[in-house]
Design a protein around this motif. Structure first.
Motif, mmCIF file in Angstrom:
data_model
loop_
_atom_site.group_PDB
_atom_site.id
_atom_site.type_symbol
_atom_site.label_atom_id
_atom_site.label_comp_id
_atom_site.label_asym_id
_atom_site.label_seq_id
_atom_site.Cartn_x
_atom_site.Cartn_y
_atom_site.Cartn_z
ATOM 1 N N UNK A 36 -37.824 15.303 21.815
ATOM 2 C CA UNK A 36 -38.749 16.023 22.684
ATOM 3 C C UNK A 36 -38.917 15.292 24.012
ATOM 4 N N UNK A 37 -39.368 16.026 25.020
ATOM 5 C CA UNK A 37 -39.721 15.415 26.296
ATOM 6 C C UNK A 37 -41.074 14.735 26.123
ATOM 7 N N UNK A 38 -41.062 13.439 26.079
ATOM 8 C CA UNK A 38 -42.283 12.682 25.839
ATOM 9 C C UNK A 38 -42.061 11.266 26.346
ATOM 10 N N UNK A 39 -42.703 10.937 27.431
ATOM 11 C CA UNK A 39 -42.428 9.673 28.121
ATOM 12 C C UNK A 39 -42.831 8.456 27.294
ATOM 13 N N UNK A 40 -41.902 7.519 27.194
ATOM 14 C CA UNK A 40 -42.149 6.223 26.571
ATOM 15 C C UNK A 40 -41.626 5.175 27.545
ATOM 16 N N UNK A 41 -42.493 4.661 28.418
ATOM 17 C CA UNK A 41 -42.031 3.742 29.443
ATOM 18 C C UNK A 41 -41.146 4.482 30.421
ATOM 19 N N UNK A 42 -39.907 4.027 30.584
ATOM 20 C CA UNK A 42 -38.986 4.686 31.509
ATOM 21 C C UNK A 42 -38.175 5.778 30.822
ATOM 22 N N UNK A 43 -38.344 5.926 29.523
ATOM 23 C CA UNK A 43 -37.587 6.923 28.763
ATOM 24 C C UNK A 43 -38.377 8.214 28.674
ATOM 25 N N UNK A 44 -37.747 9.341 29.034
ATOM 26 C CA UNK A 44 -38.430 10.633 29.009
ATOM 27 C C UNK A 44 -38.287 11.351 27.674
ATOM 28 N N UNK A 45 -37.479 10.826 26.768
ATOM 29 C CA UNK A 45 -37.210 11.504 25.512
ATOM 30 C C UNK A 45 -37.651 10.649 24.330
ATOM 31 N N UNK A 46 -38.236 11.306 23.345
ATOM 32 C CA UNK A 46 -38.665 10.611 22.146
ATOM 33 C C UNK A 46 -38.493 11.516 20.946
ATOM 34 N N UNK A 47 -38.770 10.993 19.769
ATOM 35 C CA UNK A 47 -38.688 11.772 18.539
ATOM 36 C C UNK A 47 -40.080 12.256 18.175
ATOM 37 N N UNK A 48 -40.209 13.546 17.907
ATOM 38 C CA UNK A 48 -41.508 14.117 17.579
ATOM 39 C C UNK A 48 -42.089 13.462 16.327
ATOM 40 N N UNK A 49 -43.338 13.001 16.409
ATOM 41 C CA UNK A 49 -43.976 12.415 15.224
ATOM 42 C C UNK A 49 -44.307 13.470 14.180
ATOM 43 N N UNK A 50 -44.204 14.756 14.550
ATOM 44 C CA UNK A 50 -44.551 15.841 13.633
ATOM 45 C C UNK A 50 -43.397 16.257 12.732
ATOM 46 N N UNK A 51 -42.187 15.796 13.023
ATOM 47 C CA UNK A 51 -41.033 16.193 12.233
ATOM 48 C C UNK A 51 -41.038 15.467 10.891
ATOM 49 N N UNK A 52 -41.113 16.235 9.819
ATOM 50 C CA UNK A 52 -41.154 15.640 8.481
ATOM 51 C C UNK A 52 -39.783 15.180 8.011
ATOM 52 N N UNK A 53 -38.742 15.552 8.756
ATOM 53 C CA UNK A 53 -37.386 15.153 8.385
ATOM 54 C C UNK A 53 -36.786 14.188 9.408
ATOM 55 N N UNK A 54 -37.649 13.523 10.166
ATOM 56 C CA UNK A 54 -37.132 12.689 11.244
ATOM 57 C C UNK A 54 -36.272 11.542 10.733
ATOM 58 N N UNK A 55 -36.513 11.041 9.527
ATOM 59 C CA UNK A 55 -35.688 9.964 8.980
ATOM 60 C C UNK A 55 -34.244 10.422 8.832
ATOM 61 N N UNK A 56 -34.064 11.675 8.386
ATOM 62 C CA UNK A 56 -32.713 12.216 8.241
ATOM 63 C C UNK A 56 -32.041 12.367 9.591
ATOM 64 N N UNK A 57 -32.792 12.809 10.593
ATOM 65 C CA UNK A 57 -32.228 12.952 11.931
ATOM 66 C C UNK A 57 -31.865 11.595 12.529
ATOM 67 N N UNK A 58 -32.709 10.595 12.310
ATOM 68 C CA UNK A 58 -32.448 9.258 12.851
ATOM 69 C C UNK A 58 -31.198 8.649 12.225
ATOM 70 N N UNK A 59 -30.910 9.009 10.989
ATOM 71 C CA UNK A 59 -29.741 8.472 10.306
ATOM 72 C C UNK A 59 -28.472 9.243 10.661
#
Length: 221
Positions: free
Chosen positions: A115-138
């Motif tokens: 998602x578009x969500x600023x973290x320092x100089x990075x404009x993209x982050x992983x939504x904390x609402x995604x219940x399958x984010x571990x699978x996506x990260x892998x």
């Protein structure tokens, strides 16, 4: 003062889709759609990038744009938003027949849970609402999506659009949201008005399930 965001060129969207094709992800997504709390019915808006509405309309995207589109007015231009329930093929069980190419969907839907969500100089982050984010990260999905966005879209997004988009990263309660849309009767909605539809218990990305159940949609009057 400039009152419209600079549209991203259609060729940029075309190049994005050629590099990052819209492929089904049943092994990763499993129909969650990114709703923070589906039981309570709250949802975050999907925001169209500047110029994306015209691109999708020319591509005859299978979206109920006229019915679901909301115009959010900002001092620098209009942001177009859509509720994700009307878009996600996993949630709607609306898959296209075998051999038939699905039309492009909004970029934010295609790259989710990125998602578009600023973290320092990075404009993209992983939504904390995604219940399958571990699978996506892998999986390689997030890395590919991030590269495609960084090359074809991010350099052409204005700082002001990114700032307003980041400010809209909160869940909405459908009853309040749809009531506001009816009250405005197709007129643009202000940032303050859309923020008034935020789910109770939301605090900087954290959402309380208990709060959703106690929400009173009549607070808008």
């Amino acid at each position: 003062m400039k009152n419209t965001f600079t549209a991203i060129k259609p060729q940029n969207f075309q190049d994005f889709w050629q590099t990052f094709p819209d492929t089904a992800r049943p092994d990763l997504c499993r129909g969650c759609d990114g709703s923070p709390v589906t039981e309570a019915g709250v949802f975050p808006l999907v925001c169209l990038l500047p110029g994306e509405l015209a691109f999708l309309q020319k591509k005859e995207a299978a979206l109920s744009l006229a019915l679901d589109l909301v115009q959010i007015s900002t001092p620098h231009g209009t942001i177009y938003g859509l509720p994700p329930a009307a878009l996600c093929p996993y949630r709607r069980n609306n898959h296209f027949p075998s051999g038939q190419e699905a039309p492009p969907k909004p970029v934010e839907c295609a790259i989710y849970p990125l998602i578009f969500n600023r973290h320092g100089s990075d404009e993209l982050g992983v939504s904390p609402n995604c219940r399958r984010q571990a699978a996506f990260r892998a999986d390689a999905f997030l890395a590919k999506a991030k590269v495609a966005v960084a090359v074809y879209l991010l350099p052409y997004l204005e700082e002001n659009w990114l700032r307003y988009r980041n400010a809209l990263n909160f869940p909405l309660v459908p009853a309040a949201y749809h009531r506001l849309k009816e009250q405005k009767a197709g007129q643009p909605i202000t940032l303050d008005e859309i923020k008034a539809c935020a789910a109770e218990g939301y605090n900087g990305g954290n959402y309380s399930r208990h709060a959703a159940g106690s929400y009173d949609p009549g607070f808008l009057g």
